[in-house]
Write a protein that holds these residues in place. Sequence first.
Motif, PDB file in Angstrom:
ATOM      1  N   SER A   1      26.255  46.330  62.736  1.00  0.00           N
ATOM      2  CA  SER A   1      27.011  47.174  63.466  1.00  0.00           C
ATOM      3  C   SER A   1      26.880  48.648  63.094  1.00  0.00           C
ATOM      4  CB  SER A   1      28.234  46.692  63.415  1.00  0.00           C
ATOM      5  OG  SER A   1      28.484  45.436  63.825  1.00  0.00           O
ATOM      6  N   ILE A   2      27.011  49.529  63.870  1.00  0.00           N
ATOM      7  CA  ILE A   2      27.247  51.009  63.740  1.00  0.00           C
ATOM      8  C   ILE A   2      28.359  51.354  64.706  1.00  0.00           C
ATOM      9  CG2 ILE A   2      24.691  51.097  63.446  1.00  0.00           C
ATOM     10  CD1 ILE A   2      24.539  52.541  66.104  1.00  0.00           C
ATOM     11  N   PRO A   3      29.070  52.624  63.939  1.00  0.00           N
ATOM     12  CA  PRO A   3      30.054  53.330  64.855  1.00  0.00           C
ATOM     13  C   PRO A   3      29.645  53.609  66.299  1.00  0.00           C
ATOM     14  CG  PRO A   3      29.852  54.329  62.704  1.00  0.00           C
ATOM     15  CD  PRO A   3      28.634  53.446  62.630  1.00  0.00           C
ATOM     16  N   MET A   4      30.572  53.414  67.206  1.00  0.00           N
ATOM     17  CA  MET A   4      30.244  53.403  68.606  1.00  0.00           C
ATOM     18  C   MET A   4      30.149  54.927  69.047  1.00  0.00           C
ATOM     19  SD  MET A   4      29.874  51.291  70.922  1.00  0.00           S
ATOM     20  CE  MET A   4      30.227  52.276  72.424  1.00  0.00           C
ATOM     21  N   ALA A   5      30.579  55.619  67.953  1.00  0.00           N
ATOM     22  CA  ALA A   5      30.694  57.346  68.136  1.00  0.00           C
ATOM     23  C   ALA A   5      29.268  57.640  68.230  1.00  0.00           C
ATOM     24  CB  ALA A   5      31.428  58.053  67.181  1.00  0.00           C
TER      25      ALA A   5
ATOM     26  N   VAL B   1      19.191  53.149  73.985  1.00  0.00           N
ATOM     27  CA  VAL B   1      19.460  51.819  74.352  1.00  0.00           C
ATOM     28  C   VAL B   1      19.107  50.842  73.102  1.00  0.00           C
ATOM     29  CG1 VAL B   1      18.120  49.826  75.368  1.00  0.00           C
ATOM     30  CG2 VAL B   1      18.278  52.114  76.741  1.00  0.00           C
ATOM     31  N   LEU B   2      18.391  51.351  71.949  1.00  0.00           N
ATOM     32  CA  LEU B   2      18.310  50.736  70.870  1.00  0.00           C
ATOM     33  C   LEU B   2      19.568  50.695  69.909  1.00  0.00           C
ATOM     34  CD1 LEU B   2      14.651  51.685  69.474  1.00  0.00           C
ATOM     35  CD2 LEU B   2      15.433  49.429  70.489  1.00  0.00           C
ATOM     36  N   LEU B   3      20.354  51.855  70.034  1.00  0.00           N
ATOM     37  CA  LEU B   3      21.509  51.778  69.197  1.00  0.00           C
ATOM     38  C   LEU B   3      22.798  51.328  69.973  1.00  0.00           C
ATOM     39  CD1 LEU B   3      21.078  55.445  67.779  1.00  0.00           C
ATOM     40  CD2 LEU B   3      20.698  53.058  66.581  1.00  0.00           C
ATOM     41  N   LEU B   4      22.750  51.350  71.158  1.00  0.00           N
ATOM     42  CA  LEU B   4      24.049  50.949  71.929  1.00  0.00           C
ATOM     43  C   LEU B   4      24.666  49.521  71.731  1.00  0.00           C
ATOM     44  CD1 LEU B   4      26.253  51.758  73.881  1.00  0.00           C
ATOM     45  CD2 LEU B   4      24.843  51.047  75.560  1.00  0.00           C
ATOM     46  N   PRO B   5      23.708  48.337  71.606  1.00  0.00           N
ATOM     47  CA  PRO B   5      24.169  47.254  71.436  1.00  0.00           C
ATOM     48  C   PRO B   5      24.756  46.971  70.146  1.00  0.00           C
ATOM     49  CG  PRO B   5      21.747  47.047  71.748  1.00  0.00           C
ATOM     50  CD  PRO B   5      22.322  48.444  72.065  1.00  0.00           C
ATOM     51  N   LEU B   6      24.251  47.626  68.884  1.00  0.00           N
ATOM     52  CA  LEU B   6      24.630  47.680  67.556  1.00  0.00           C
ATOM     53  C   LEU B   6      25.922  48.139  67.474  1.00  0.00           C
ATOM     54  CD1 LEU B   6      21.459  49.071  65.919  1.00  0.00           C
ATOM     55  CD2 LEU B   6      22.147  46.652  66.229  1.00  0.00           C
ATOM     56  N   GLY B   7      26.378  48.960  68.325  1.00  0.00           N
ATOM     57  CA  GLY B   7      27.782  49.404  68.248  1.00  0.00           C
ATOM     58  C   GLY B   7      28.753  48.651  69.103  1.00  0.00           C
ATOM     59  N   MET B   8      28.215  47.788  70.119  1.00  0.00           N
ATOM     60  CA  MET B   8      29.101  47.094  70.868  1.00  0.00           C
ATOM     61  C   MET B   8      29.279  45.643  70.513  1.00  0.00           C
ATOM     62  SD  MET B   8      27.305  48.269  74.461  1.00  0.00           S
ATOM     63  CE  MET B   8      28.272  47.211  75.374  1.00  0.00           C
ATOM     64  N   THR B   9      28.683  44.988  69.607  1.00  0.00           N
ATOM     65  CA  THR B   9      28.479  43.400  69.214  1.00  0.00           C
ATOM     66  C   THR B   9      29.952  43.042  68.869  1.00  0.00           C
ATOM     67  OG1 THR B   9      27.399  44.082  67.149  1.00  0.00           O
ATOM     68  CG2 THR B   9      26.032  43.316  68.796  1.00  0.00           C
ATOM     69  N   ASP B  10      30.437  44.020  67.823  1.00  0.00           N
ATOM     70  CA  ASP B  10      31.743  43.481  67.159  1.00  0.00           C
ATOM     71  C   ASP B  10      32.927  43.586  68.437  1.00  0.00           C
ATOM     72  OD1 ASP B  10      30.593  43.291  64.766  1.00  0.00           O
ATOM     73  OD2 ASP B  10      31.357  45.482  64.175  1.00  0.00           O
ATOM     74  N   TYR B  11      32.687  44.197  69.270  1.00  0.00           N
ATOM     75  CA  TYR B  11      33.955  44.287  70.339  1.00  0.00           C
ATOM     76  C   TYR B  11      33.667  43.468  71.672  1.00  0.00           C
ATOM     77  CZ  TYR B  11      34.474  48.818  67.840  1.00  0.00           C
ATOM     78  OH  TYR B  11      34.922  49.506  66.996  1.00  0.00           O
ATOM     79  N   PHE B  12      32.344  43.218  71.982  1.00  0.00           N
ATOM     80  CA  PHE B  12      32.343  42.530  73.245  1.00  0.00           C
ATOM     81  C   PHE B  12      31.491  41.293  73.023  1.00  0.00           C
ATOM     82  CE2 PHE B  12      32.479  46.878  74.128  1.00  0.00           C
ATOM     83  CZ  PHE B  12      33.592  47.071  75.045  1.00  0.00           C
TER      84      PHE B  12
END
Length: 303
Positions: A43-47, A221-232
Amino acid sequence: MLLETKIPVIYLAGKIKPELIIVTVYAAGIVFMHDYVHIKNMSIPMAIPGLLGTAISLILGFRIAQSYDRWWEARKIWGEIVNDSRTLIRQIQTFVVDTNNPEDIRQMQKDFAMTQIAFSYALGKSLRGLDPLCGIEKSLIDAEIIEVAKSSNIPNAILSLHAKRLKIAVNKNWISGFETIQIDNTITRLTAAMGKAERIKSTIFPVTYTVIVQFLLYLFVLLLPLGMTDYFGYLVAPLMVLISVPFFLLEKTAIHLQNPFNNNKTDIPVISIAQTIELNLRQMIGHEFEHEVVSKKGWFYEM
């Protein structure tokens, strides 16, 4: 070109089909590794993807504006060709007068109109990378087709036929010097419009700009799912598709708009415009010529 007001969803989806497949598979793989393989530190920060998405939105907006300006300039050029085509025939009908040779004058008007029709189709096909000689046999005689075929620029060679006919009309005293200048100015504007269209066709949109936009888009596109997995969780894949679709569509739209003569569904409808010119000019010279081709005899061929 898409002339209808509604654009088919299938057409839009087909333009970004490979990207959608890649995004779906990638997002599903991220979810699988996060929930089942339990890979840590994914995971990475959604920011981070949020800031990157904002930057891409600004860049895409600028690029679409530039691409549309290029597309709109091409459309205005063809608008000028339509106007000057009508003006040319109106000038020939108004300026050229000889009460002793009414049939020759009538033939000359027809020859000018049919030549202008041939020019419109030839230019449109030339810009699209098609054979500009195909179809002009309906407007020009064999001798003229052979003559223009010798040139590397068929539309320009067809315009030269106008100049030759105008010179003959002057030599026959059918037209005065001032009126000759007016007609020649119209032919000059047609030549200028042709050059503008060819400039757009031959000037390539900066490739580096496209590469940078695509690099940033795929990085997003590569980074976005890494910031979304913890939430969705499982919703990451469909959300990724929904979020990425507008970006990919905008990018594809910009690519199509920047090349208005590439024979795509979104390009300038040059053949339809040429058909409008043909209809207008045939009506101007009389309905009796609507289904006829230019005569093989007449004032121009007896010199």
